[in-house]
Design a protein around this motif. Structure first.
Motif, PDB file in Angstrom:
ATOM      1  N   TRP A 148       0.840  -1.200   0.000  1.00  0.00           N
ATOM      2  CA  TRP A 148       0.000   0.000   0.000  1.00  0.00           C
ATOM      3  C   TRP A 148       0.875   1.250   0.000  1.00  0.00           C
ATOM      4  O   TRP A 148       1.849   1.322   0.748  1.00  0.00           O
ATOM      5  CB  TRP A 148      -0.869   0.051   1.244  1.00  0.00           C
ATOM      6  CG  TRP A 148      -2.058  -0.845   1.273  1.00  0.00           C
ATOM      7  CD1 TRP A 148      -2.243  -1.995   0.575  1.00  0.00           C
ATOM      8  CD2 TRP A 148      -3.207  -0.671   2.083  1.00  0.00           C
ATOM      9  NE1 TRP A 148      -3.451  -2.556   0.898  1.00  0.00           N
ATOM     10  CE2 TRP A 148      -4.064  -1.752   1.829  1.00  0.00           C
ATOM     11  CE3 TRP A 148      -3.599   0.285   3.002  1.00  0.00           C
ATOM     12  CZ2 TRP A 148      -5.300  -1.902   2.455  1.00  0.00           C
ATOM     13  CZ3 TRP A 148      -4.822   0.137   3.623  1.00  0.00           C
ATOM     14  CH2 TRP A 148      -5.669  -0.932   3.347  1.00  0.00           C
ATOM     15  N   ARG A 194       0.157   7.041   1.579  1.00  0.00           N
ATOM     16  CA  ARG A 194      -1.037   7.899   1.556  1.00  0.00           C
ATOM     17  C   ARG A 194      -2.313   7.063   1.673  1.00  0.00           C
ATOM     18  O   ARG A 194      -3.260   7.457   2.352  1.00  0.00           O
ATOM     19  CB  ARG A 194      -1.077   8.735   0.287  1.00  0.00           C
ATOM     20  CG  ARG A 194      -2.317   9.604   0.256  1.00  0.00           C
ATOM     21  CD  ARG A 194      -2.372  10.484  -0.941  1.00  0.00           C
ATOM     22  NE  ARG A 194      -3.697  11.078  -0.979  1.00  0.00           N
ATOM     23  CZ  ARG A 194      -3.939  12.255  -1.460  1.00  0.00           C
ATOM     24  NH1 ARG A 194      -2.975  12.985  -1.943  1.00  0.00           N
ATOM     25  NH2 ARG A 194      -5.170  12.713  -1.464  1.00  0.00           N
ATOM     26  N   ARG A 195      -2.347   5.932   0.991  1.00  0.00           N
ATOM     27  CA  ARG A 195      -3.516   5.049   1.091  1.00  0.00           C
ATOM     28  C   ARG A 195      -3.691   4.575   2.535  1.00  0.00           C
ATOM     29  O   ARG A 195      -4.800   4.515   3.053  1.00  0.00           O
ATOM     30  CB  ARG A 195      -3.372   3.855   0.152  1.00  0.00           C
ATOM     31  CG  ARG A 195      -4.553   2.898   0.246  1.00  0.00           C
ATOM     32  CD  ARG A 195      -4.410   1.739  -0.714  1.00  0.00           C
ATOM     33  NE  ARG A 195      -5.541   0.827  -0.604  1.00  0.00           N
ATOM     34  CZ  ARG A 195      -5.543  -0.401  -1.049  1.00  0.00           C
ATOM     35  NH1 ARG A 195      -4.470  -0.879  -1.681  1.00  0.00           N
ATOM     36  NH2 ARG A 195      -6.587  -1.175  -0.912  1.00  0.00           N
ATOM     37  N   ASP A 236      -5.200   7.435   4.496  1.00  0.00           N
ATOM     38  CA  ASP A 236      -6.621   7.589   4.174  1.00  0.00           C
ATOM     39  C   ASP A 236      -7.450   6.464   4.801  1.00  0.00           C
ATOM     40  O   ASP A 236      -8.546   6.691   5.302  1.00  0.00           O
ATOM     41  CB  ASP A 236      -6.834   7.607   2.659  1.00  0.00           C
ATOM     42  CG  ASP A 236      -6.352   8.889   2.010  1.00  0.00           C
ATOM     43  OD1 ASP A 236      -6.201   9.915   2.717  1.00  0.00           O
ATOM     44  OD2 ASP A 236      -6.113   8.868   0.787  1.00  0.00           O
ATOM     45  N   TRP A 237      -6.904   5.244   4.766  1.00  0.00           N
ATOM     46  CA  TRP A 237      -7.584   4.103   5.373  1.00  0.00           C
ATOM     47  C   TRP A 237      -7.734   4.307   6.880  1.00  0.00           C
ATOM     48  O   TRP A 237      -8.789   4.029   7.452  1.00  0.00           O
ATOM     49  CB  TRP A 237      -6.823   2.816   5.051  1.00  0.00           C
ATOM     50  CG  TRP A 237      -7.381   1.603   5.694  1.00  0.00           C
ATOM     51  CD1 TRP A 237      -8.441   0.860   5.274  1.00  0.00           C
ATOM     52  CD2 TRP A 237      -6.916   0.976   6.896  1.00  0.00           C
ATOM     53  NE1 TRP A 237      -8.654  -0.195   6.139  1.00  0.00           N
ATOM     54  CE2 TRP A 237      -7.733  -0.138   7.137  1.00  0.00           C
ATOM     55  CE3 TRP A 237      -5.871   1.259   7.780  1.00  0.00           C
ATOM     56  CZ2 TRP A 237      -7.539  -0.970   8.240  1.00  0.00           C
ATOM     57  CZ3 TRP A 237      -5.686   0.427   8.862  1.00  0.00           C
ATOM     58  CH2 TRP A 237      -6.523  -0.674   9.083  1.00  0.00           C
ATOM     59  N   ALA A 277      -7.985  10.430  -3.399  1.00  0.00           N
ATOM     60  CA  ALA A 277      -6.876   9.558  -3.009  1.00  0.00           C
ATOM     61  C   ALA A 277      -6.728   8.417  -4.018  1.00  0.00           C
ATOM     62  O   ALA A 277      -7.695   7.930  -4.566  1.00  0.00           O
ATOM     63  CB  ALA A 277      -7.109   8.989  -1.616  1.00  0.00           C
ATOM     64  N   GLN A 278      -5.494   8.023  -4.230  1.00  0.00           N
ATOM     65  CA  GLN A 278      -5.206   6.915  -5.122  1.00  0.00           C
ATOM     66  C   GLN A 278      -5.241   5.615  -4.330  1.00  0.00           C
ATOM     67  O   GLN A 278      -4.563   5.496  -3.330  1.00  0.00           O
ATOM     68  CB  GLN A 278      -3.817   7.089  -5.740  1.00  0.00           C
ATOM     69  CG  GLN A 278      -3.692   8.343  -6.580  1.00  0.00           C
ATOM     70  CD  GLN A 278      -4.629   8.351  -7.759  1.00  0.00           C
ATOM     71  OE1 GLN A 278      -4.773   7.345  -8.435  1.00  0.00           O
ATOM     72  NE2 GLN A 278      -5.265   9.470  -8.028  1.00  0.00           N
ATOM     73  N   PRO A 279      -5.994   4.616  -4.784  1.00  0.00           N
ATOM     74  CA  PRO A 279      -6.009   3.333  -4.069  1.00  0.00           C
ATOM     75  C   PRO A 279      -4.706   2.580  -4.240  1.00  0.00           C
ATOM     76  O   PRO A 279      -3.877   2.856  -5.005  1.00  0.00           O
ATOM     77  CB  PRO A 279      -7.148   2.556  -4.718  1.00  0.00           C
ATOM     78  CG  PRO A 279      -7.567   3.324  -5.919  1.00  0.00           C
ATOM     79  CD  PRO A 279      -6.920   4.670  -5.869  1.00  0.00           C
TER      80      PRO A 279
END
Length: 132
Positions: free
Chosen positions: A100, A103-104, A107-108, A130-132
């Protein structure tokens, strides 16, 4: 974190701190964790570290629960959630092992902590671009 004006801001600041600190702390933790099985002193240090993280999670839960209508009743639960989700071991599993982006992961953390605190009306990471 402690002076945040809302529960959502507490969570955003907490996730920001985790995203900033974990990449620098994880390599040291990973080496210590791997060696702890064969070194009783190192094992004790890691237990102490975890105990101290639990105390810190309690302070963070204080900052969060003061903004929630049922916060005092949920303090212990939210302390444990914060303690678990900000574990360097979990960071390693998601970012290092599963690949991951940091940033992901951040966000998570925001999404899961927001859901755990039951804060209505938060924008999820996908809506923020956000990019996954």
């Amino acid at each position: 974190v402690y002076e945040a004006p809302s529960a959502a801001e507490v969570i955003e600041r907490l996730a920001g701190f985790a995203v900033d600190a974990a990449p620098r702390s994880y390599p040291i933790f990973a080496v210590a964790f791997a060696a702890a099985d064969t070194d009783p002193q190192l094992s004790e240090i890691l237990r102490t570290f975890d105990d101290q993280r639990l105390i810190g999670a309690g302070y963070l839960a204080d900052a969060l629960t003061r903004h929630l209508p049922d916060g005092r009743a949920r303090h212990a639960e939210l302390r444990d959630v914060i303690w678990s989700l900000t574990s360097l071991h979990l960071y390693g599993q998601l970012v290092v092992q599963r690949g991951w982006p940091v940033r992901r992961y951040g966000d998570w953390l925001i999404q899961v902590l927001t859901a755990s605190a039951q804060i209505p009306g938060r924008v999820d990471a996908a809506d923020r671009g956000a990019q996954p």
